[in-house]
Write an enzyme that holds these catalytic residues in place. Structure first.
Site, PDB file in Angstrom:
ATOM      1  N   TYR A 152       0.828  -1.224   0.000  1.00  0.00           N
ATOM      2  CA  TYR A 152       0.000   0.000   0.000  1.00  0.00           C
ATOM      3  C   TYR A 152       0.858   1.268   0.000  1.00  0.00           C
ATOM      4  O   TYR A 152       0.743   2.093  -0.924  1.00  0.00           O
ATOM      5  CB  TYR A 152      -0.990  -0.044   1.170  1.00  0.00           C
ATOM      6  CG  TYR A 152      -1.659   1.272   1.455  1.00  0.00           C
ATOM      7  CD1 TYR A 152      -2.469   1.891   0.509  1.00  0.00           C
ATOM      8  CD2 TYR A 152      -1.459   1.919   2.679  1.00  0.00           C
ATOM      9  CE1 TYR A 152      -3.067   3.118   0.770  1.00  0.00           C
ATOM     10  CE2 TYR A 152      -2.061   3.134   2.953  1.00  0.00           C
ATOM     11  CZ  TYR A 152      -2.858   3.735   1.996  1.00  0.00           C
ATOM     12  OH  TYR A 152      -3.440   4.953   2.255  1.00  0.00           O
TER      13      TYR A 152
HETATM   14  P1  NAD Z   1     -12.267   4.537   1.616  1.00  0.00           P
HETATM   15  O1  NAD Z   1     -11.926   3.123   1.272  1.00  0.00           O
HETATM   16  O2  NAD Z   1     -13.431   4.791   2.496  1.00  0.00           O
HETATM   17  O3  NAD Z   1     -12.438   5.393   0.288  1.00  0.00           O
HETATM   18  C1  NAD Z   1     -11.840   5.048  -0.948  1.00  0.00           C
HETATM   19  C2  NAD Z   1     -12.955   4.936  -1.987  1.00  0.00           C
HETATM   20  O4  NAD Z   1     -12.349   4.623  -3.245  1.00  0.00           O
HETATM   21  C3  NAD Z   1     -13.943   3.814  -1.666  1.00  0.00           C
HETATM   22  O5  NAD Z   1     -15.268   4.317  -1.613  1.00  0.00           O
HETATM   23  C4  NAD Z   1     -13.761   2.833  -2.803  1.00  0.00           C
HETATM   24  O6  NAD Z   1     -14.960   2.179  -3.178  1.00  0.00           O
HETATM   25  C5  NAD Z   1     -13.209   3.717  -3.905  1.00  0.00           C
HETATM   26  N1  NAD Z   1     -12.433   2.951  -4.878  1.00  0.00           N
HETATM   27  C6  NAD Z   1     -11.507   1.997  -4.614  1.00  0.00           C
HETATM   28  N2  NAD Z   1     -11.064   1.462  -5.764  1.00  0.00           N
HETATM   29  C7  NAD Z   1     -11.697   2.114  -6.777  1.00  0.00           C
HETATM   30  C8  NAD Z   1     -11.653   1.998  -8.194  1.00  0.00           C
HETATM   31  N3  NAD Z   1     -10.873   1.086  -8.801  1.00  0.00           N
HETATM   32  N4  NAD Z   1     -12.445   2.809  -8.923  1.00  0.00           N
HETATM   33  C9  NAD Z   1     -13.264   3.714  -8.307  1.00  0.00           C
HETATM   34  N5  NAD Z   1     -13.344   3.861  -6.978  1.00  0.00           N
HETATM   35  C10 NAD Z   1     -12.574   3.069  -6.213  1.00  0.00           C
HETATM   36  O7  NAD Z   1     -10.935   5.129   2.255  1.00  0.00           O
HETATM   37  P2  NAD Z   1     -10.651   6.563   2.917  1.00  0.00           P
HETATM   38  O8  NAD Z   1     -10.181   6.298   4.283  1.00  0.00           O
HETATM   39  O9  NAD Z   1     -11.780   7.491   2.659  1.00  0.00           O
HETATM   40  O10 NAD Z   1      -9.385   7.010   2.061  1.00  0.00           O
HETATM   41  C11 NAD Z   1      -9.456   7.994   1.037  1.00  0.00           C
HETATM   42  C12 NAD Z   1      -8.044   8.237   0.527  1.00  0.00           C
HETATM   43  O11 NAD Z   1      -7.217   8.694   1.595  1.00  0.00           O
HETATM   44  C13 NAD Z   1      -7.362   6.990  -0.025  1.00  0.00           C
HETATM   45  O12 NAD Z   1      -6.582   7.373  -1.147  1.00  0.00           O
HETATM   46  C14 NAD Z   1      -6.466   6.544   1.096  1.00  0.00           C
HETATM   47  O13 NAD Z   1      -5.351   5.815   0.629  1.00  0.00           O
HETATM   48  C15 NAD Z   1      -6.064   7.873   1.706  1.00  0.00           C
HETATM   49  N6  NAD Z   1      -5.685   7.801   3.116  1.00  0.00           N
HETATM   50  C16 NAD Z   1      -6.612   7.562   4.091  1.00  0.00           C
HETATM   51  C17 NAD Z   1      -6.220   7.529   5.420  1.00  0.00           C
HETATM   52  C18 NAD Z   1      -7.181   7.300   6.549  1.00  0.00           C
HETATM   53  O14 NAD Z   1      -6.746   7.333   7.699  1.00  0.00           O
HETATM   54  N7  NAD Z   1      -8.479   7.084   6.302  1.00  0.00           N
HETATM   55  C19 NAD Z   1      -4.870   7.727   5.749  1.00  0.00           C
HETATM   56  C20 NAD Z   1      -3.957   7.943   4.729  1.00  0.00           C
HETATM   57  C21 NAD Z   1      -4.375   8.004   3.418  1.00  0.00           C
END
Ligand code: NAD
Length: 323
Positions: A152
Site C-alpha cells: 500500500y
Molecule cells: P475509503 O476506502 O473509504 O475510500 C476510498 C474509496 O475509493 C472507496 O469508496 C472505494 O470504493 C473507492 N475505490 C476503490 N477502488 C476504486 C476503483 N478502482 N475505482 C473507483 N473507486 C474506487 O478510504 P478513505 O479512508 O476514505 O481514504 C481515502 C483516501 O485517503 C485513499 O486514497 C487513502 O489511501 C487515503 N488515506 C486515508 C487515510 C485514513 O486514515 N483514512 C490515511 C492515509 C491516506
C-alpha cells in the site's frame, strides 16, 4: 465548473464532497463501490449526497481509462481531489497487484485525463505510511520515504513520483497530501476507531498490537477535509504536504478514551505488531500550516466524543443498540 472527487462514496471522499457542496461547488464523484468493506456504507453516503442538486455520482472504475476520460468529456472539471484507492495496509500484502492496479494505474488514468483536459489543480491523497519505520521524528516531507513496509505505501509513493512527472512535463499543479490516521463519523470499519467501538458494543475480543504500545497521530475528519479544500484552492506547482495534527498518542490511551465514552471495557488480546505497520506515526505539519493555512482544531478526545455520538445514533437507527 466542477470539482471531481474520486472515491466520493468513501469515508474521506463523502465528507469532502459534502463540504464542497455546502460551499456552493458543483461536485462530480466516481466510485466503484467495491466490497473491501460493506458497500452498504458507501451506498448510504452516496444516497445522502445525491439529495443535493449540484452533485453527480458516476459508478465506475478508475482502472478503466475510457471511463475516466468520459468523466472529463462530460463535465467541465477544473479541479480534482483524487481519493479513490485501495487503502488497507495489511490487505495490500494479500492483493498487491490489485493495490498497484488501482493506486498506480488508476492514478495514471486520472493524471493523464486531467492533463489532456486542462485541469487547473490536482490533489492526490497519499499517506503517512510512506515514511515506513523512519527513526526521525516527527515525520518531515524532506525525509527520503523510500523504505515502504507494505505494498500500500509503496503504491502511494509510486503515485507521488508519477505525479511529479506530470508536473515536470506538463506544468500541472499537483499537491500530494500525506494523510495521518483519519477518523470521525461514518469512518472506515476496518480502522481502529470503528473496530474498537464495534467490539466494545458487542463484547467480542479483538487483537491489539503490542499491548496498545504503538502510537498514532489521529486526525479528525473535519480537519483533514479543511486541509484538502485548502489544497484544492491553492495551485502550488508540485508539493508533497503532511496533513496531520502532530500529537501522537498510544493505542492504549486511544482505547481508554473510547472506553470512557462507552462506559465499558474493551476485551483486548495483545499481539505482536506486524512488520507491515510502523511503531509510530508523528506529523510535522509546519509545511501545511505555512502553505495551506492548515490549523487542525479538534483534540482527539473531542473528535472521539463526536465519533462515538455518531456511532450510537447510527446503531440506534439500524436497530443494533442494546436496550
Ligand atoms: P475509503 O476506502 O473509504 O475510500 C476510498 C474509496 O475509493 C472507496 O469508496 C472505494 O470504493 C473507492 N475505490 C476503490 N477502488 C476504486 C476503483 N478502482 N475505482 C473507483 N473507486 C474506487 O478510504 P478513505 O479512508 O476514505 O481514504 C481515502 C483516501 O485517503 C485513499 O486514497 C487513502 O489511501 C487515503 N488515506 C486515508 C487515510 C485514513 O486514515 N483514512 C490515511 C492515509 C491516506
Amino acid at each position: 465548473m466542477s470539482i471531481l472527487v474520486t472515491g466520493g462514496a468513501g469515508f474521506i471522499g463523502s465528507h469532502l464532497a459534502r463540504a464542497l457542496l455546502v460551499r456552493g461547488e458543483r461536485v462530480v464523484a466516481i466510485d466503484n463501490f467495491n466490497d473491501y468493506y460493506d458497500p452498504a456504507i458507501k451506498r448510504a453516503n452516496a444516497a445522502e449526497l445525491a439529495q443535493h442538486p449540484a452533485f453527480t455520482m458516476v459508478e465506475g472504475d478508475i482502472r478503466d481509462a475510457a471511463t475516466v476520460d468520459a468523466l472529463f468529456e462530460a463535465h467541465d472539471i477544473r479541479r480534482v481531489a483524487h481519493l479513490a484507492a485501495m487503502a488497507g495496509v495489511r490487505e495490500s500484502m494479500r492483493q498487491p497487484r490489485l493495490y498497484f492496479a488501482v493506486n498506480v494505474d488508476g492514478t495514471l488514468n486520472l493524471l493523464d485525463a486531467a492533463q489532456r483536459h486542462g485541469c487547473e489543480n490536482f490533489v492526490l491523497a497519499s499517506t503517512s505510511s510512506v515514511y515506513g519505520e523512519t527513526k526521525r521524528l516527527p515525520f518531515n516531507e524532506e525525509d527520503p520515504a523510500d523504505r515502504p513496509l507494505a505494498a500500500y505505501p509503496a503504491s502511494k509513493r509510486a503515485a507521488e513520483l508519477l505525479a511529479h512527472t506530470f508536473h515536470h512535463l506538463y506544468g500541472m499543479n499537483i499537491t500530494a497530501l500525506r494523510f495521518f490516521n483519519v477518523y470521525g463519523p461514518a469512518g472506515r470499519p476496518d480502522m481502529m476507531p470503528m473496530r474498537v467501538m464495534e467490539a466494545i458494543l458487542d463484547g467480542t475480543e479483538i487483537p491489539v498490537f503490542n499491548g496498545g504500545n504503538i502510537h498514532r497521530d489521529w486526525t479528525y475528519i473535519d480537519d483533514t477535509v479543511a486541509g484538502v479544500i485548502a489544497a484544492l484552492d491553492r495551485p502550488l506547482g508540485y508539493e508533497i504536504i503532511n496533513l496531520g495534527v502532530g500529537a501522537p498518542i498510544s493505542l492504549r490511551e486511544f482505547i481508554e478514551t473510547i472506553e470512557a465514552l462507552a462506559g465499558r471495557k474493551l476485551k483486548a488480546r495483545s499481539v505482536p505488531t506486524p512488520p507491515t505497520d510502523p511503531p509510530i506515526t508523528f506529523c510535522d505539519n509546519s509545511k501545511a500550516r505555512r502553505l495551506l493555512g492548515f490549523a487542525p482544531s479538534t483534540p482527539v478526545r473531542e473528535g472521539l466524543a463526536r465519533t462515538w455520538e455518531w456511532f450510537r445514533g447510527w446503531k440506534i437507527s439500524i436497530g443494533q443498540w442494546p436496550d
